[in-house]
Every structure is written in structure tokens, then in C-alpha cells.
Design a protein around this motif. Sequence first.
Motif, PDB file in Angstrom:
ATOM      1  N   ALA A 156      14.765  66.137  90.918  1.00 51.35           N
ATOM      2  CA  ALA A 156      16.122  65.872  90.440  1.00 51.35           C
ATOM      3  C   ALA A 156      16.169  64.627  89.555  1.00 51.35           C
ATOM      4  O   ALA A 156      16.884  64.592  88.543  1.00 51.35           O
ATOM      5  N   GLU A 157      15.415  63.600  89.918  1.00 51.79           N
ATOM      6  CA  GLU A 157      15.376  62.379  89.102  1.00 51.79           C
ATOM      7  C   GLU A 157      14.830  62.662  87.710  1.00 51.79           C
ATOM      8  O   GLU A 157      15.241  62.038  86.727  1.00 51.79           O
ATOM      9  N   ASP A 158      13.901  63.608  87.616  1.00 55.41           N
ATOM     10  CA  ASP A 158      13.347  63.993  86.310  1.00 55.41           C
ATOM     11  C   ASP A 158      14.207  65.055  85.620  1.00 55.41           C
ATOM     12  O   ASP A 158      13.864  65.521  84.534  1.00 55.41           O
ATOM     13  N   ASP A 159      15.325  65.441  86.258  1.00 50.50           N
ATOM     14  CA  ASP A 159      16.281  66.406  85.713  1.00 50.50           C
ATOM     15  C   ASP A 159      15.626  67.752  85.419  1.00 50.50           C
ATOM     16  O   ASP A 159      15.701  68.285  84.303  1.00 50.50           O
ATOM     17  N   LEU A 160      14.985  68.293  86.449  1.00 52.10           N
ATOM     18  CA  LEU A 160      14.309  69.586  86.296  1.00 52.10           C
ATOM     19  C   LEU A 160      15.239  70.686  85.792  1.00 52.10           C
ATOM     20  O   LEU A 160      14.843  71.467  84.918  1.00 52.10           O
ATOM     21  N   PRO A 161      16.497  70.800  86.276  1.00 46.57           N
ATOM     22  CA  PRO A 161      17.370  71.859  85.744  1.00 46.57           C
ATOM     23  C   PRO A 161      17.549  71.778  84.227  1.00 46.57           C
ATOM     24  O   PRO A 161      17.575  72.819  83.547  1.00 46.57           O
ATOM     25  N   ALA A 162      17.683  70.561  83.689  1.00 47.02           N
ATOM     26  CA  ALA A 162      17.857  70.413  82.240  1.00 47.02           C
ATOM     27  C   ALA A 162      16.579  70.787  81.495  1.00 47.02           C
ATOM     28  O   ALA A 162      16.633  71.377  80.411  1.00 47.02           O
ATOM     29  N   ILE A 163      15.433  70.456  82.068  1.00 45.59           N
ATOM     30  CA  ILE A 163      14.147  70.812  81.454  1.00 45.59           C
ATOM     31  C   ILE A 163      14.031  72.339  81.356  1.00 45.59           C
ATOM     32  O   ILE A 163      13.654  72.889  80.315  1.00 45.59           O
ATOM     33  N   VAL A 164      14.364  73.023  82.451  1.00 43.19           N
ATOM     34  CA  VAL A 164      14.293  74.490  82.468  1.00 43.19           C
ATOM     35  C   VAL A 164      15.285  75.086  81.475  1.00 43.19           C
ATOM     36  O   VAL A 164      14.960  76.020  80.727  1.00 43.19           O
ATOM     37  N   ALA A 165      16.506  74.545  81.451  1.00 44.27           N
ATOM     38  CA  ALA A 165      17.531  75.075  80.545  1.00 44.27           C
ATOM     39  C   ALA A 165      17.114  74.937  79.086  1.00 44.27           C
ATOM     40  O   ALA A 165      17.287  75.870  78.290  1.00 44.27           O
ATOM     41  N   ARG A 166      16.551  73.779  78.728  1.00 43.84           N
ATOM     42  CA  ARG A 166      16.110  73.581  77.335  1.00 43.84           C
ATOM     43  C   ARG A 166      15.002  74.557  76.965  1.00 43.84           C
ATOM     44  O   ARG A 166      14.987  75.115  75.864  1.00 43.84           O
ATOM     45  N   ALA A 167      14.073  74.763  77.874  1.00 41.60           N
ATOM     46  CA  ALA A 167      12.965  75.687  77.612  1.00 41.60           C
ATOM     47  C   ALA A 167      13.473  77.107  77.411  1.00 41.60           C
ATOM     48  O   ALA A 167      13.048  77.811  76.479  1.00 41.60           O
ATOM     49  N   MET A 168      14.406  77.530  78.244  1.00 45.99           N
ATOM     50  CA  MET A 168      14.911  78.898  78.141  1.00 45.99           C
ATOM     51  C   MET A 168      15.792  79.080  76.921  1.00 45.99           C
ATOM     52  O   MET A 168      15.794  80.150  76.297  1.00 45.99           O
ATOM     53  N   GLN A 169      16.530  78.053  76.543  1.00 46.82           N
ATOM     54  CA  GLN A 169      17.299  78.110  75.297  1.00 46.82           C
ATOM     55  C   GLN A 169      16.369  78.234  74.096  1.00 46.82           C
ATOM     56  O   GLN A 169      16.667  78.962  73.140  1.00 46.82           O
ATOM     57  N   ALA A 170      15.223  77.545  74.151  1.00 40.47           N
ATOM     58  CA  ALA A 170      14.246  77.648  73.065  1.00 40.47           C
ATOM     59  C   ALA A 170      13.676  79.061  72.983  1.00 40.47           C
ATOM     60  O   ALA A 170      13.491  79.613  71.888  1.00 40.47           O
ATOM     61  N   ALA A 171      13.403  79.668  74.143  1.00 43.94           N
ATOM     62  CA  ALA A 171      12.887  81.042  74.155  1.00 43.94           C
ATOM     63  C   ALA A 171      13.910  82.015  73.583  1.00 43.94           C
ATOM     64  O   ALA A 171      13.570  82.899  72.787  1.00 43.94           O
ATOM     65  N   ALA A 172      15.181  81.873  73.987  1.00 44.37           N
ATOM     66  CA  ALA A 172      16.226  82.758  73.487  1.00 44.37           C
ATOM     67  C   ALA A 172      16.422  82.595  71.988  1.00 44.37           C
ATOM     68  O   ALA A 172      16.612  83.586  71.261  1.00 44.37           O
ATOM     69  N   ALA A 173      16.355  81.351  71.501  1.00 46.52           N
ATOM     70  CA  ALA A 173      16.503  81.103  70.064  1.00 46.52           C
ATOM     71  C   ALA A 173      15.369  81.751  69.285  1.00 46.52           C
ATOM     72  O   ALA A 173      15.585  82.334  68.211  1.00 46.52           O
ATOM     73  N   ARG A 174      14.161  81.672  69.836  1.00 48.41           N
ATOM     74  CA  ARG A 174      13.018  82.299  69.153  1.00 48.41           C
ATOM     75  C   ARG A 174      13.152  83.814  69.149  1.00 48.41           C
ATOM     76  O   ARG A 174      12.794  84.475  68.159  1.00 48.41           O
ATOM     77  N   ALA A 175      13.676  84.387  70.219  1.00 47.26           N
ATOM     78  CA  ALA A 175      13.889  85.836  70.261  1.00 47.26           C
ATOM     79  C   ALA A 175      14.869  86.261  69.168  1.00 47.26           C
ATOM     80  O   ALA A 175      14.673  87.277  68.496  1.00 47.26           O
ATOM     81  N   ALA A 176      15.931  85.485  68.988  1.00 42.89           N
ATOM     82  CA  ALA A 176      16.906  85.794  67.937  1.00 42.89           C
ATOM     83  C   ALA A 176      16.278  85.676  66.550  1.00 42.89           C
ATOM     84  O   ALA A 176      16.539  86.494  65.660  1.00 42.89           O
ATOM     85  N   GLU A 177      15.424  84.645  66.365  1.00 40.87           N
ATOM     86  CA  GLU A 177      14.728  84.475  65.085  1.00 40.87           C
ATOM     87  C   GLU A 177      13.829  85.677  64.791  1.00 40.87           C
ATOM     88  O   GLU A 177      13.780  86.169  63.665  1.00 40.87           O
ATOM     89  N   MET A 178      13.118  86.142  65.817  1.00 42.96           N
ATOM     90  CA  MET A 178      12.207  87.287  65.626  1.00 42.96           C
ATOM     91  C   MET A 178      12.960  88.535  65.215  1.00 42.96           C
ATOM     92  O   MET A 178      12.482  89.307  64.385  1.00 42.96           O
ATOM     93  N   THR A 179      14.161  88.731  65.773  1.00 43.56           N
ATOM     94  CA  THR A 179      14.948  89.897  65.416  1.00 43.56           C
ATOM     95  C   THR A 179      15.283  89.884  63.924  1.00 43.56           C
ATOM     96  O   THR A 179      15.238  90.918  63.243  1.00 43.56           O
ATOM     97  N   LYS A 180      15.622  88.703  63.406  1.00 42.26           N
ATOM     98  CA  LYS A 180      15.923  88.586  61.971  1.00 42.26           C
ATOM     99  C   LYS A 180      14.675  88.778  61.132  1.00 42.26           C
ATOM    100  O   LYS A 180      14.695  89.439  60.091  1.00 42.26           O
ATOM    101  N   GLU A 181      13.552  88.193  61.573  1.00 43.18           N
ATOM    102  CA  GLU A 181      12.305  88.276  60.815  1.00 43.18           C
ATOM    103  C   GLU A 181      11.786  89.707  60.724  1.00 43.18           C
ATOM    104  O   GLU A 181      11.204  90.115  59.711  1.00 43.18           O
ATOM    105  N   LEU A 182      11.984  90.474  61.798  1.00 39.60           N
ATOM    106  CA  LEU A 182      11.415  91.820  61.884  1.00 39.60           C
ATOM    107  C   LEU A 182      12.379  92.906  61.400  1.00 39.60           C
ATOM    108  O   LEU A 182      12.044  94.080  61.394  1.00 39.60           O
ATOM    109  N   ALA A 183      13.583  92.515  60.992  1.00 42.53           N
ATOM    110  CA  ALA A 183      14.569  93.498  60.555  1.00 42.53           C
ATOM    111  C   ALA A 183      14.086  94.205  59.296  1.00 42.53           C
ATOM    112  O   ALA A 183      13.473  93.599  58.426  1.00 42.53           O
TER     113      ALA A 183
END
Length: 272
Positions: A245-272
Amino acid sequence: MSTPTIGFIGAGNMATSLIGGMLQQNIKASQILASDRTAEQVERLGKQFGIRTSTDNDLLAAECDVLVLAVKPQVMQAVCRALPAERKPGQLIISIAAGISCASLENWLGAGSAIVRCMPNTPSLRRQGVSGLFANAQVSDTQKQQTEAILNAVGISLWLEREELIDAVTAVSGSGPAYFFYMMEAMTAAGEQLGLPRDTAERLTLFTALGAADMAVHSDVDAAELRRRVCSPGGTTERAINSFAEDDLPAIVARAMQAAAARAAEMTKELA
């Protein structure tokens, strides 16, 4: 509901897993076909499962009620455009390729195609997968049931109301196994640092992860409550959780998953 004839274009790991799972669910080998440009791949599948195989995608397009596109995203456009415009009437297309939208598939396969986008994950190879599904407007209720029968043969499947939620599924379950593997790596290394032999630390980590997941799946309370039940006041687990909790694990996980979702959206545009 009668069992449809199901064809797989692409004979890699995911196709192999789905075919094996369907056969275990009493779908007959005579109802399954597979095609791949590599003759060795389809020959292997034919010997392993007793299904019909071919190197001719047109054969599957003409004969199958359901066509599962199990090829890499980078070649999906070429594969779709090479299929004949006249396919079996009422055919359902299931795509398991990341980053390929229904709009792109309709553009390449023809307007009016019944299409389901699927985001499976690698535990499907162990019949422990989870898949997010989205159907376009042309998919009937019967075709949705057919899709579930295929994907549920290797785990569970969940329907999405909006296609853009596929990016969130990618971030949670599509990429998710790697997050847990990363945690396993870290716990194994930390166990070694505490003096355990590596193989002991690894087995402790892996079976702890397996047991915790099994408890969470079969529990009538959520993960937060299960965590609280392990944390005795002033005990060892509480101190470890407080460190997270002191290292803010929930925020670390949220940032990582937001990055994955953003990359998925980018791939959809790239592969269209």
C-alpha cells in the motif's frame, strides 16, 4: 440446436486448443475442418484429432457454418480478402485476432457478414481460459450459442455490449496472465533472497498462486474480503500488505492496465 460444421483458418496453438476442447465436449471430429498454408501444420492436426484438413481456405469458406479466423493480426486482411465473396449462406465468422475491428472484417469480408470478435487468453491452452466476446448486429441468438459452445470448450466466455470494451478485456484478461507470471517471478526471486533454494521458492510461489486463485473462484466473498481474512492484526501478512500500500500497488496496476488498453486501441487503428 444442431451442431454446425466448424472450420479453422490457421492451425496454431489457439486453434489446436479449441479443437481439442470441442472434441472433449462431444463435438464430432467429422464436424471440424482446419486449413493452414503450412501443410505440416494441418497434417499434424489431422493425425492428432482425426479431423479433415486442407491447405485450401476456399474449401472451408464453402463448406462450414462457422469459420474461425485464427491467424496473426498482420495477415488477417490478406486472408479475408482472398476468401471468395460467395461463402456458405448464413455463415458465422469468429475472429480471435487482437486489434481487428468488426468494421475492418466487414470491409474485407463483405457487408452483412455475421461477425463475432473474441479476445481469448493463453490459459485456454490448459482449458482454463476466459474470453471476451462481441457480436455485430448480424449475429443471431443461435450463432451466439454456437460461439459459446466453441469458446466454453476451453474455459468460460463473457459477452460485451460495446465493441470498444474489447480493449479493456485485453488489458484485464488478454494480457493478464503475464501480470501474474511477473508477480510469480518476483516472489520466487524474493524467496531466494530470503534463503530458500530456487526450486523450493518457485514451487511455493506457484502452488500458492494456484490455491489463491481457486479459493477466489469458488468463494462467496470478493478478493478484498479474502485478503482481509488472511491479514491478522499486527501479523506478517498485514505488514506485507501495508508495504504494498505504501508503494501504491493499486495505482501501479491501474497505470499498467491503462497502458495495455491504450495499446490495444492503437493496434486497432494501425491494422484497420
